[in-house]
Design a protein around this motif. Structure first.
Motif, PDB file in Angstrom:
ATOM      1  N   ASP A  39       2.300  -5.459   7.835  1.00 30.36           N
ATOM      2  CA  ASP A  39       3.696  -5.542   7.281  1.00 30.36           C
ATOM      3  C   ASP A  39       4.049  -4.501   6.107  1.00 30.36           C
ATOM      4  O   ASP A  39       5.126  -4.010   6.191  1.00 30.36           O
ATOM      5  CB  ASP A  39       3.990  -7.101   6.606  1.00 30.36           C
ATOM      6  CG  ASP A  39       3.848  -7.932   7.731  1.00 30.36           C
ATOM      7  OD1 ASP A  39       4.280  -7.722   8.744  1.00 30.36           O
ATOM      8  OD2 ASP A  39       3.504  -9.176   7.336  1.00 30.36           O
ATOM      9  N   VAL A  40       2.821  -4.216   5.235  1.00 32.16           N
ATOM     10  CA  VAL A  40       3.258  -3.234   4.451  1.00 32.16           C
ATOM     11  C   VAL A  40       2.038  -2.433   4.076  1.00 32.16           C
ATOM     12  O   VAL A  40       0.816  -2.593   4.131  1.00 32.16           O
ATOM     13  CB  VAL A  40       3.356  -4.137   2.897  1.00 32.16           C
ATOM     14  CG1 VAL A  40       3.572  -2.980   1.891  1.00 32.16           C
ATOM     15  CG2 VAL A  40       4.513  -5.107   3.021  1.00 32.16           C
ATOM     16  N   VAL A  41       2.268  -0.875   4.054  1.00 29.69           N
ATOM     17  CA  VAL A  41       1.338  -0.080   3.757  1.00 29.69           C
ATOM     18  C   VAL A  41       1.423   0.398   2.261  1.00 29.69           C
ATOM     19  O   VAL A  41       2.483   0.669   1.747  1.00 29.69           O
ATOM     20  CB  VAL A  41       1.425   1.213   4.860  1.00 29.69           C
ATOM     21  CG1 VAL A  41       0.424   2.306   4.361  1.00 29.69           C
ATOM     22  CG2 VAL A  41       1.172   0.798   6.199  1.00 29.69           C
ATOM     23  N   ILE A  42       0.495   0.584   1.631  1.00 26.64           N
ATOM     24  CA  ILE A  42       0.209   0.815   0.101  1.00 26.64           C
ATOM     25  C   ILE A  42      -0.713   2.179   0.409  1.00 26.64           C
ATOM     26  O   ILE A  42      -1.935   2.203   0.574  1.00 26.64           O
ATOM     27  CB  ILE A  42      -0.373  -0.248  -0.621  1.00 26.64           C
ATOM     28  CG1 ILE A  42       0.436  -1.637  -0.601  1.00 26.64           C
ATOM     29  CG2 ILE A  42      -0.299   0.399  -2.087  1.00 26.64           C
ATOM     30  CD1 ILE A  42      -0.426  -2.861  -1.154  1.00 26.64           C
ATOM     31  N   VAL A  43       0.154   3.288  -0.454  1.00 26.87           N
ATOM     32  CA  VAL A  43      -0.491   4.390  -0.433  1.00 26.87           C
ATOM     33  C   VAL A  43      -1.091   4.598  -1.978  1.00 26.87           C
ATOM     34  O   VAL A  43      -0.441   4.849  -2.887  1.00 26.87           O
ATOM     35  CB  VAL A  43       0.221   5.578  -0.136  1.00 26.87           C
ATOM     36  CG1 VAL A  43      -0.516   7.053  -0.297  1.00 26.87           C
ATOM     37  CG2 VAL A  43       0.596   5.442   1.329  1.00 26.87           C
ATOM     38  N   GLY A  44      -2.290   4.576  -2.128  1.00 28.09           N
ATOM     39  CA  GLY A  44      -2.683   4.812  -3.781  1.00 28.09           C
ATOM     40  C   GLY A  44      -3.419   3.478  -4.021  1.00 28.09           C
ATOM     41  O   GLY A  44      -2.700   2.261  -3.986  1.00 28.09           O
ATOM     42  N   ALA A  45      -4.660   3.548  -4.684  1.00 28.69           N
ATOM     43  CA  ALA A  45      -5.295   2.354  -4.955  1.00 28.69           C
ATOM     44  C   ALA A  45      -5.653   2.488  -6.609  1.00 28.69           C
ATOM     45  O   ALA A  45      -6.725   2.091  -6.872  1.00 28.69           O
ATOM     46  CB  ALA A  45      -6.910   2.389  -4.259  1.00 28.69           C
ATOM     47  N   GLY A  98      -6.673   4.701  -0.191  1.00 30.90           N
ATOM     48  CA  GLY A  98      -7.006   5.397  -1.257  1.00 30.90           C
ATOM     49  C   GLY A  98      -8.347   5.074  -1.774  1.00 30.90           C
ATOM     50  O   GLY A  98      -9.150   4.601  -1.284  1.00 30.90           O
ATOM     51  N   PHE A  99      -8.721   5.813  -3.094  1.00 35.00           N
ATOM     52  CA  PHE A  99      -9.881   5.597  -3.877  1.00 35.00           C
ATOM     53  C   PHE A  99      -9.885   5.016  -4.912  1.00 35.00           C
ATOM     54  O   PHE A  99      -9.053   5.312  -5.938  1.00 35.00           O
ATOM     55  CB  PHE A  99     -10.653   7.046  -3.926  1.00 35.00           C
ATOM     56  CG  PHE A  99     -10.901   7.558  -2.563  1.00 35.00           C
ATOM     57  CD1 PHE A  99     -12.090   7.471  -1.917  1.00 35.00           C
ATOM     58  CD2 PHE A  99      -9.815   8.546  -1.991  1.00 35.00           C
ATOM     59  CE1 PHE A  99     -12.331   8.185  -0.801  1.00 35.00           C
ATOM     60  CE2 PHE A  99     -10.073   9.117  -0.904  1.00 35.00           C
ATOM     61  CZ  PHE A  99     -11.407   9.114  -0.148  1.00 35.00           C
ATOM     62  N   PRO A 100     -10.150   3.636  -5.399  1.00 30.84           N
ATOM     63  CA  PRO A 100      -9.876   2.810  -6.543  1.00 30.84           C
ATOM     64  C   PRO A 100     -10.130   3.568  -7.678  1.00 30.84           C
ATOM     65  O   PRO A 100     -11.120   4.095  -7.764  1.00 30.84           O
ATOM     66  CB  PRO A 100     -10.889   1.568  -6.237  1.00 30.84           C
ATOM     67  CG  PRO A 100     -11.285   1.530  -4.469  1.00 30.84           C
ATOM     68  CD  PRO A 100     -11.166   2.915  -4.369  1.00 30.84           C
ATOM     69  N   MET A 101      -9.000   3.669  -8.443  1.00 30.08           N
ATOM     70  CA  MET A 101      -9.183   3.990  -9.695  1.00 30.08           C
ATOM     71  C   MET A 101      -9.575   5.465 -10.108  1.00 30.08           C
ATOM     72  O   MET A 101     -10.129   5.896 -10.806  1.00 30.08           O
ATOM     73  CB  MET A 101     -10.051   3.090 -10.738  1.00 30.08           C
ATOM     74  CG  MET A 101      -9.380   1.785 -10.674  1.00 30.08           C
ATOM     75  SD  MET A 101      -7.800   1.445 -11.361  1.00 30.08           S
ATOM     76  CE  MET A 101      -8.099   1.914 -13.178  1.00 30.08           C
ATOM     77  N   ARG A 102      -9.543   6.222  -8.925  1.00 28.19           N
ATOM     78  CA  ARG A 102     -10.141   7.812  -8.899  1.00 28.19           C
ATOM     79  C   ARG A 102      -9.580   8.369  -9.819  1.00 28.19           C
ATOM     80  O   ARG A 102     -10.059   9.083 -10.616  1.00 28.19           O
ATOM     81  CB  ARG A 102      -9.626   8.567  -7.543  1.00 28.19           C
ATOM     82  CG  ARG A 102     -10.170   9.632  -7.453  1.00 28.19           C
ATOM     83  CD  ARG A 102      -9.657  10.259  -6.284  1.00 28.19           C
ATOM     84  NE  ARG A 102     -10.979  10.907  -5.288  1.00 28.19           N
ATOM     85  CZ  ARG A 102     -10.853  11.278  -4.227  1.00 28.19           C
ATOM     86  NH1 ARG A 102      -9.503  11.666  -3.503  1.00 28.19           N
ATOM     87  NH2 ARG A 102     -11.893  11.722  -3.687  1.00 28.19           N
TER      88      ARG A 102
END
Length: 117
Positions: free
Chosen positions: A7-13, A35-39
């Motif tokens: 339903d939803v795509v989130i770009v960035g972690a 994404g990469f968490p807290m990169r």
């Protein structure tokens, strides 16, 4: 390559992406986060501090008792200013592991627009 629907795509972690992913999951909305968490927080120079106040810097979620100050106090860290960016990154990693355990760790992905009939 396999295809899947979501339903939803989130770009960035980072903090915002993690917050949105947590809030959507809590509401039962299918989502995928890339994404990469807290990169970017991990790449900041050592010794930098948050500019915002600690009480106003939590990652929003529907769960209670998950604020940055509460996380700091549980670990014996200072929960008032100044707060190191590395401490905030650790908090973000904890948040990710607790609320957003599945993240697609890649920077590029091909998305296809849905067909509306």
């Amino acid at each position: 390559m396999t295809q899947s629907k979501t339903d939803v795509v989130i770009v960035g972690a980072g903090p915002y992406g993690l917050s949105i992913a947590s809030l959507l999951s809590h509401r039962g909305i299918d989502r995928r986060i890339f994404g990469f968490p807290m990169r970017s927080w991990r790449q900041m120079p050592p010794g930098m501090y948050l500019k915002s106040f600690g009480f106003a810097t939590s990652i929003p979620t529907d769960e209670r008792h998950c604020t940055l100050p509460e996380w700091c106090r549980e670990r014996g860290f200072e929960d008032f200013e100044p707060i190191l960016t590395s401490t905030f990154a650790d908090y973000g990693d904890w948040f990710q592991q607790k609320f957003v355990p599945v993240i697609v760790a890649q920077t590029e992905h091909r998305l296809r627009q849905p067909i509306v009939t």
